[in-house]
Design an enzyme around this catalytic site. Structure first.
Site, PDB file in Angstrom:
ATOM      1  N   HIS A 169       0.816  -1.224   0.000  1.00 36.13           N
ATOM      2  CA  HIS A 169       0.000   0.000   0.000  1.00 36.13           C
ATOM      3  C   HIS A 169       0.854   1.281   0.000  1.00 36.13           C
ATOM      4  O   HIS A 169       0.303   2.378  -0.128  1.00 36.13           O
ATOM      5  CB  HIS A 169      -0.943   0.036   1.212  1.00 36.13           C
ATOM      6  N   ASP A 205      -2.447 -10.595  -2.414  1.00 41.51           N
ATOM      7  CA  ASP A 205      -3.046 -10.126  -1.158  1.00 41.51           C
ATOM      8  C   ASP A 205      -4.533  -9.809  -1.404  1.00 41.51           C
ATOM      9  O   ASP A 205      -4.923  -9.433  -2.513  1.00 41.51           O
ATOM     10  CB  ASP A 205      -2.309  -8.858  -0.694  1.00 41.51           C
ATOM     11  N   HIS A 207      -6.148  -7.288  -0.488  1.00 44.08           N
ATOM     12  CA  HIS A 207      -6.327  -5.869  -0.794  1.00 44.08           C
ATOM     13  C   HIS A 207      -5.563  -5.479  -2.054  1.00 44.08           C
ATOM     14  O   HIS A 207      -4.467  -5.990  -2.300  1.00 44.08           O
ATOM     15  CB  HIS A 207      -5.812  -5.014   0.372  1.00 44.08           C
ATOM     16  N   ASP A 294      -4.397 -13.004   3.459  1.00 45.49           N
ATOM     17  CA  ASP A 294      -5.655 -12.494   4.036  1.00 45.49           C
ATOM     18  C   ASP A 294      -6.860 -12.824   3.148  1.00 45.49           C
ATOM     19  O   ASP A 294      -7.991 -12.452   3.474  1.00 45.49           O
ATOM     20  CB  ASP A 294      -5.578 -10.990   4.344  1.00 45.49           C
TER      21      ASP A 294
HETATM   22  N1  Q9C Z   1      -8.308   2.926   8.874  1.00 43.34           N
HETATM   23  C1  Q9C Z   1      -2.413  -5.309   4.141  1.00 43.34           C
HETATM   24  O1  Q9C Z   1      -3.040  -6.348   4.112  1.00 43.34           O
HETATM   25  N2  Q9C Z   1      -7.819  -1.406   7.109  1.00 43.34           N
HETATM   26  N3  Q9C Z   1      -2.966  -4.146   4.550  1.00 43.34           N
HETATM   27  C2  Q9C Z   1      -8.468  -0.331   7.789  1.00 43.34           C
HETATM   28  C3  Q9C Z   1      -9.042   2.107   7.980  1.00 43.34           C
HETATM   29  C4  Q9C Z   1      -6.489  -1.369   6.699  1.00 43.34           C
HETATM   30  C5  Q9C Z   1      -4.343  -4.055   4.942  1.00 43.34           C
HETATM   31  C6  Q9C Z   1      -8.228   1.048   7.274  1.00 43.34           C
HETATM   32  C7  Q9C Z   1      -6.112  -2.684   6.025  1.00 43.34           C
HETATM   33  C8  Q9C Z   1      -4.712  -2.707   5.486  1.00 43.34           C
HETATM   34  C9  Q9C Z   1      -0.965  -5.292   3.808  1.00 43.34           C
HETATM   35 ZN    ZN Z   2      -4.069  -7.238   2.630  1.00 45.14          ZN
END
Ligand code: Q9C
Ligand code: ZN
Length: 351
Positions: A169, A205, A207, A294
């Site tokens: 990200h 992943d 995401h 995930d």
């Molecule tokens: N503040 C990876 O799997 N979620 N990142 C909530 C709202 C964040 C996932 C965001 C998820 C990040 C590497």
């Molecule tokens: Zn992820």
């Protein structure tokens, strides 16, 4: 299979994140790295290789120098602000972000002087805390990725880098989504530029890897292919749509396969084939796998219906393509089954 891991990940030990305004326990925690490392040490056929420091140049080749400067000094400056306020804090989370419409018609943005405001200036959401040990952990994760890449460039069929914190990200000038530096992008860029080879990044992943996509969006020497939960319902919401295919010389070198909420293994593996066909056409010399698990059916914050056996199938399917492969850890948050799912991919690959 040889693997690389760093003790420095333990210094990045956040306690909480903010989800829809609620303070919750951090999902991207030290125990993730430790559980995978313990499992690798116990599993037959895996050999640990020491981390080699690669310095800041490969990081600066991908990330904006001002982001790197900010991350490297952020904790010191945040701690000073907190001390002024009379607060003794072990972590700080940004709560002020530069919406692109804020300055409509008012000219350029300026980086704020206040360290807490700067945390938001360089980030995009509220799950990515800054701590005393964050910078050295993030740097070590890059060194882990680059050391694993060196093993594959020197002839290993595959190598695994236990990167923590994860990276996909993190964009050229922005961190977030548990990520500070883009381990996979830095590894892919280093391999592509130092050897002149064609590199494909396959991101599995849950995401969308907005950072990796952004870094390579205009480039034709590195392909980015991602299979992920549809941004219509999943984080990070602003990218990962099927019609995002690259720009300029990079047109066609970005591939997004968004999957539905009710995905299962069969639908997932169909989506994977779409990504693999584009990689096949690109004919890379090296594959960098952004391995998030995930997509696991029981993941507490994600999940695309995959089982541990699905991960073994994923590993076998990728091994069948026969490409030199650098496997780098991204997400996966089911603490009790995390190591088992990662090992299923690696064993399936022929680890
Ligand atoms: N503040 C990876 O799997 N979620 N990142 C909530 C709202 C964040 C996932 C965001 C998820 C990040 C590497
Ligand atoms: Zn992820």
């Amino acid at each position: 299979m040889r693997f690389v891991a760093s003790e420095h990940h333990r210094g990045h030990d956040p306690a909480t994140e903010v989800d829809a305004g609620e303070v919750v326990g951090i999902y991207e925690c030290v125990a993730r790295g430790d559980s995978i490392w313990t499992a690798l040490d116990a599993a037959p056929g895996y050999e640990s290789v020491p981390v080699v420091e690669h310095g800041l140049d490969p990081i600066r080749a991908v990330h904006d120098a001002d982001l790197v400067r900010f991350l490297s000094t952020a904790w010191e400056e945040l701690a000073a602000v907190m001390a002024q306020r009379g607060q003794d804090r072990r972590q700080v989370i940004a709560d002020l972000f530069p919406n692109p419409r804020y300055r409509d018609g008012m000219g350029e943005w300026r980086e704020p002087d206040n360290a807490v405001a700067r945390l938001g200036y360089w980030s995009f959401e509220t799950a990515t805390p800054m701590l005393a040990g964050t910078w050295s952990a993030a740097r070590a994760a890059v060194d882990v990725a680059l050391t694993a890449t060196d093993l594959v460039l020197a002839g290993d069929r595959a190598a695994y880098g236990l990167c923590r914190p994860p990276g996909h990200h993190a964009a050229s000038a922005m961190f977030g989504g548990y990520c500070y530096l883009n381990n996979a992008a830095i590894a892919a860029d280093a391999a592509a530029t130092t050897t002149g080879s064609r590199v494909a990044v396959l991101d599995v992943d849950y995401h969308h890897g907005n950072g990796t996509q952004q870094i390579f969006y205009g480039r034709s020497d590195v392909l980015y292919a991602s299979v992920h939960a549809d941004p219509a319902f999943a984080f990070p919401a602003f990218s990962g749509f099927a019609d995002e295919t690259g720009t300029g010389r990079g047109l066609g070198a970005t591939v997004n396969v968004p999957l539905p909420h009710d995905c299962d293994e069969a639908r997932y593996l169909d989506g994977l084939e779409v990504a693999l066909e584009t990689i096949e056409r690109f004919a890379p010399d090296l594959l960098v796998l952004s391995l998030g698990v995930d997509t696991y059916e029981l993941d507490p914050i994600a999940g695309l219906g995959l089982t541990t056996e699905s991960f073994a199938k994923l590993g076998r399917r990728l091994a069948a393509d026969g490409r030199p492969t650098v496997i780098l850890q991204e997400g996966g948050y089911h603490l009790d089954h995390l190591a088992r799912n990662v090992l299923a991919v690696l064993d399936g690959f022929g680890g």
